[in-house]
Scaffold this motif. Structure first.
Motif, mmCIF file in Angstrom:
data_model
loop_
_atom_site.group_PDB
_atom_site.id
_atom_site.type_symbol
_atom_site.label_atom_id
_atom_site.label_comp_id
_atom_site.label_asym_id
_atom_site.label_seq_id
_atom_site.Cartn_x
_atom_site.Cartn_y
_atom_site.Cartn_z
ATOM 1 N N PHE A 41 -4.040 26.802 16.189
ATOM 2 C CA PHE A 41 -4.253 27.507 17.299
ATOM 3 C C PHE A 41 -4.418 28.782 17.081
ATOM 4 O O PHE A 41 -5.440 29.460 17.658
ATOM 5 N N LEU A 97 -8.189 23.513 20.699
ATOM 6 C CA LEU A 97 -7.884 24.371 21.872
ATOM 7 C C LEU A 97 -8.064 25.994 21.340
ATOM 8 O O LEU A 97 -8.686 26.437 22.452
ATOM 9 N N ARG A 98 -8.092 26.287 20.413
ATOM 10 C CA ARG A 98 -8.238 27.747 19.937
ATOM 11 C C ARG A 98 -9.918 27.861 20.303
ATOM 12 O O ARG A 98 -10.210 28.951 20.798
#
Length: 107
Positions: free
Chosen positions: A67, A16-17
């Motif tokens: 993240f 997601l990061r």
């Protein structure tokens, strides 16, 4: 078991990061700044909710740890040259403020 929860959280947080940073980073690393501030805010929320044990391992150490990214922020700070100090300061100030706000709101 705890290590598996950390790995599971990181397996969600790290991609997601990458997606956020890839979408938003340009001449100014806005995506990296966003993930660090949002991740710090989430960690503050979980701390304010007194999350502990396995949930902490999954959500804070795993997800938020995967993240957020200190290493990319450090590299961006160097890459930005003279603007790097401002970027580093902005990252630290906003991230700490987000963590504090998340903690207070969760309480």
């Amino acid at each position: 078991m705890t290590a598996l929860l950390v790995a599971l959280g990181a397996a969600v947080g790290a991609p997601l990061r990458y997606a956020v940073a890839h979408a938003l980073d340009g001449r100014w690393p806005a995506g990296t700044l966003v993930v660090n501030v949002v991740g710090s805010g989430l960690a503050g929320v979980f701390a304010g909710l007194a999350v502990s044990g396995d949930a902490w391992a999954l959500l804070v150490t795993g997800f938020c740890g995967g993240f957020t990214t200190y290493s990319s922020a450090a590299v961006h700070s160097v890459d930005l040259g003279r603007r790097g100090l401002a970027y580093a300061a902005l990252t630290v100030v906003l991230s700490v403020a987000a963590a504090a706000l998340g903690f207070v709101l969760a309480r």
